[in-house]
Design a protein around this motif. Structure first.
Motif, mmCIF file in Angstrom:
data_model
loop_
_atom_site.group_PDB
_atom_site.id
_atom_site.type_symbol
_atom_site.label_atom_id
_atom_site.label_comp_id
_atom_site.label_asym_id
_atom_site.label_seq_id
_atom_site.Cartn_x
_atom_site.Cartn_y
_atom_site.Cartn_z
ATOM 1 N N ARG A 78 0.861 -1.184 0.000
ATOM 2 C CA ARG A 78 0.000 0.000 0.000
ATOM 3 C C ARG A 78 0.894 1.229 0.000
ATOM 4 N N LEU A 79 0.766 2.061 -1.054
ATOM 5 C CA LEU A 79 1.663 3.195 -1.229
ATOM 6 C C LEU A 79 1.219 4.409 -0.422
ATOM 7 N N SER A 80 -0.082 4.653 -0.299
ATOM 8 C CA SER A 80 -0.583 5.816 0.445
ATOM 9 C C SER A 80 -2.012 5.518 0.893
ATOM 10 N N ASP A 81 -2.603 6.500 1.604
ATOM 11 C CA ASP A 81 -3.968 6.338 2.114
ATOM 12 C C ASP A 81 -5.035 6.864 1.152
ATOM 13 N N ARG A 82 -4.629 7.389 0.017
ATOM 14 C CA ARG A 82 -5.608 7.959 -0.902
ATOM 15 C C ARG A 82 -6.275 6.865 -1.744
ATOM 16 N N GLN A 83 -7.389 7.235 -2.374
ATOM 17 C CA GLN A 83 -8.123 6.345 -3.257
ATOM 18 C C GLN A 83 -7.765 6.645 -4.721
ATOM 19 N N PRO B 243 -7.947 1.341 -3.053
ATOM 20 C CA PRO B 243 -6.817 2.015 -2.399
ATOM 21 C C PRO B 243 -5.607 2.099 -3.332
ATOM 22 N N ASP B 244 -4.675 2.956 -2.939
ATOM 23 C CA ASP B 244 -3.450 3.161 -3.733
ATOM 24 C C ASP B 244 -2.510 1.984 -3.460
#
Length: 490
Positions: free
Chosen positions: A464-469, A482-483
Motif C-alpha cells: 500500500r503506497l498511500s492512504d488515498r483512493q 486504495p493506492d
C-alpha cells in the motif's frame, strides 16, 4: 511366522485391564526413561515418580510390587535380580530387582503417543515434493540395480518404498481430513472465506507437482523390467540375511516375495490393474473435486451473506424513484427492469461449461433447448451414430487457448515497471487485466504476509503506497480502490 500371527498379544493387555490407569502410568515412566537412554529402573524410583501424582496418593509399595509382577507376567517388563548392591544376607533373600522394558512395550507406547497427538481428526498433508523425492530415489535404485553391493541396493529400495508409503498415507489421511464432518462444519462458517484461497492454492500446487512428476515416474517404472527387479530383490534378500541377528530370521524366498509384493503395489498404484483405474488418477480426481467443494462452499456463504443483508435503504430509494415517475407506463417499464417480467416461463438449461465462479454469463456459450411435441403418440427417432474423432478440433482449441493465454501474459508483462505494477500509473486497461489484478489482490489479502504466487508460479507481494483512493479505468466501467502496488519477488 504364520503361527505367531495367530497367537494373542499378551503385551497389549495392560491397555484395557481393570487397573489400566496404574499399569499405563508405570509403563509410561519406563518409556520416558528409555527415551533418555536409561534402560533399567528400580522399584523405589518408580514409586517416587508415581507418588508425585495426586491419583497415587494412597498407592502403597505392596501394590507396586503386585503391579510389577503382573506386568512381568504379561512380558511388558523383564525383572533382573540385583546382586551387586546387597550388604547383608537378608537383603539378598529379599531379591531386589531392577526392571527393563521390552521392545513390544516401547513400540506400543510410541503408538499410544502418536494416537494422543492425532486426536479425533485425520492428519496427513499434500506434499508435492514427495513425488520429486520418489523420482530421485527411483533413479538411484535403477542405477544401483546392477551393483553387486547389496547394501547400496537395499538402501536405495528402502528410500523408494519409504517415500511411496509416505505419499499414500499422507494423501489419504489429508483427503479424509477434508471430507470429515468437523471440517465441513467449519467450511460452512463465514470465517472460512478468509482461508478458501489458501486451501485451494495448496491443493492446486499439489496437483501441479503430481502431474509434473508422475509422468517421469511412470516412464522410469516401465524401464525397469521384472527380471531386473527380481535380481535386485535377490541381492536385497542376501544382504538382509547377512545382518547378524540373534532371533529367528526370515528365509530367503519370503524376503524376495516381500520385495516383489512391494514392487507390485508400487506399479499398481501408478498404472492400475485390469479393469480398474490407478490410485494416482483417483487421487487427482479427489483433489480436483475438493477444490470444487471449497469453491461451492465459498459461493454459498457469499449468497447467504447477500440474502441476509438489509435492503431497507434500497427499498426507500426505489420507492422515491417510483414516486417521481409521471405515468403508469414508465412505472411498469421500471418495474420490469427491477423485478423482472411477471408470469414468465422458466426453461431449464444445462449448467455452464466453465467452472470459474468469476466468469460472466455472456462469456459462456448459449445452450440450445429442443422442445418436443407434448402429445402421447410422439416417439423420438433413433438413428445409429458413428464415433467421430475430434482430435484435430481439440488440438486447435488447445492451441488457441495457449495462444490467448500467452497474449494475456504478454500484456500483463508490459505493465511491470521495475518489478512493480503501480495501479495508479496504469491507464485504461482491458477487463481481464482488472480481473487478474483483483484476483492477485484477493490472494495477498488472504495471506498474513501479504504474499502469494501467480498462475505462472511467480512470487508477488501487495504494497500500500498511500492512504488515498485511486481509480482504475476499463472500457466497461471504473473501479475505485486504495493506492496499491504489486511487487514481483521472483
Amino acid at each position: 511366522m504364520y503361527e505367531q500371527r495367530l497367537k494373542p498379544i499378551t503385551e497389549a493387555a495392560y491397555l484395557t485391564a481393570e487397573n489400566a490407569w496404574r499399569y499405563r502410568s508405570i509403563l509410561r515412566f519406563f518409556y520416558v526413561q528409555h527415551e533418555k537412554l536409561k534402560h533399567y529402573l528400580y522399584p523405589e524410583d518408580i514409586y517416587a515418580y508415581l507418588k508425585q501424582d495426586p491419583y497415587f496418593s494412597e498407592y502403597t509399595e505392596d501394590q507396586l510390587q503386585s503391579d510389577l509382577k503382573q506386568l512381568s507376567d504379561w512380558k511388558n517388563i523383564i525383572p533382573r535380580q540385583e546382586t551387586g548392591r546387597v550388604a547383608t544376607i537378608e537383603d539378598f533373600k529379599k531379591k531386589k530387582f531392577r526392571y527393563q522394558c521390552t521392545p513390544y512395550t516401547i513400540e506400543m507406547e510410541r503408538m499410544v503417543e502418536r494416537l494422543l497427538e492425532l486426536g479425533q481428526s485425520f492428519g496427513g498433508s499434500l506434499e508435492a515434493t514427495l513425488f520429486d523425492r520418489l523420482l530421485a530415489a527411483l533413479r538411484r535404485f535403477a542405477e544401483e540395480a546392477g551393483n553387486p553391493d547389496g547394501a547400496q541396493i537395499n538402501q536405495a529400495w528402502e528410500d523408494v518404498y519409504s517415500y511411496f508409503r509416505r505419499i499414500v498415507e499422507n494423501a489419504s489421511d489429508y483427503i479424509a481430513y477434508l471430507k470429515s464432518e468437523k471440517v465441513e462444519e467449519r467450511m460452512m462458517n463465514e470465517a472460512f472465506l478468509a482461508y478458501k484461497d489458501a486451501f485451494a492454492e495448496y491443493i492446486r500446487r499439489f496437483i501441479l507437482g503430481l502431474q509434473h512428476a508422475s509422468y517421469n515416474i511412470e516412464t522410469l517404472l516401465k524401464q525397469i523390467t521384472p527380471g531386473q527387479f527380481t535380481l535386485a530383490a535377490e541381492k536385497i534378500a542376501d544382504y538382509q540375511l547377512s545382518i547378524p541377528r540373534l532371533e529367528e530370521k526370515a528365509d530367503r524366498p519370503q524376503l524376495i516375495e516381500r520385495c516383489q509384493d512391494q514392487w507390485t503395489s508400487l506399479n499398481e498404484w501408478f498404472f492400475g490393474t485390469s479393469g480398474h483405474d490407478s490410485e494416482l488418477l483417483s487421487l487427482e480426481r479427489e483433489t480436483t473435486e475438493t477444490i470444487r467443494r471449497i469453491t461451492r462452499f465459498a459461493q454459498r456463504l457469499g449468497e447467504r451473506q447477500h440474502a441476509v443483508r438489509s435492503r431497507y435503504r434500497d427499498y426507500l430509494y426505489l420507492a422515491a424513484w417510483f414516486d417521481r415517475l409521471e405515468d403508469i407506463r414508465t412505472a411498469h417499464e421500471l418495474s420490469a427492469v427491477l423485478f423482472g417480467t411477471a408470469g414468465i416461463r422458466h426453461i431449464y438449461a444445462e449448467p455452464a461449461e466453465s467452472e470459474d465462479m468469476y466468469s460472466l454469463i455472456w462469456d459462456n456459450p448459449p445452450t440450445t433447448v429442443t422442445v418436443k411435441p407434448s402429445v402421447s403418440t410422439y416417439r423420438e427417432k433413433l438413428k445409429p451414430g458413428a464415433v467421430v474423432s475430434r482430435t484435430a478440433e481439440k488440438a486447435a482449441a488447445r492451441a488457441e487457448y495457449i495462444k490467448e493465454k500467452a497474449q494475456e501474459q504478454a500484456l500483463i508483462d508490459r505493465l511491470i515497471d521495475g518489478n512493480r505494477i503501480v495501479i495508479a500509473a496504469l491507464g485504461e486497461q482491458a477487463p481481464f487485466i482488472r480481473k487478474t489484478l483483483l484476483n492477485w489482490i484477493g490472494k495477498c489479502m488472504a495471506s498474513s504476509t501479504r504474499t502469494t504466487k501467480t498462475e505462472t508460479g511467480r512470487q508477488i507481494r501487495l504494497i500500500r503506497l498511500s492512504d488515498r483512493q485511486i481509480t482504475l479505468t476499463c472500457p466497461d466501467g471504473k473501479l475505485t480502490l486504495p493506492d496499491l502496488a504489486i511487487e514481483f519477488l521472483a
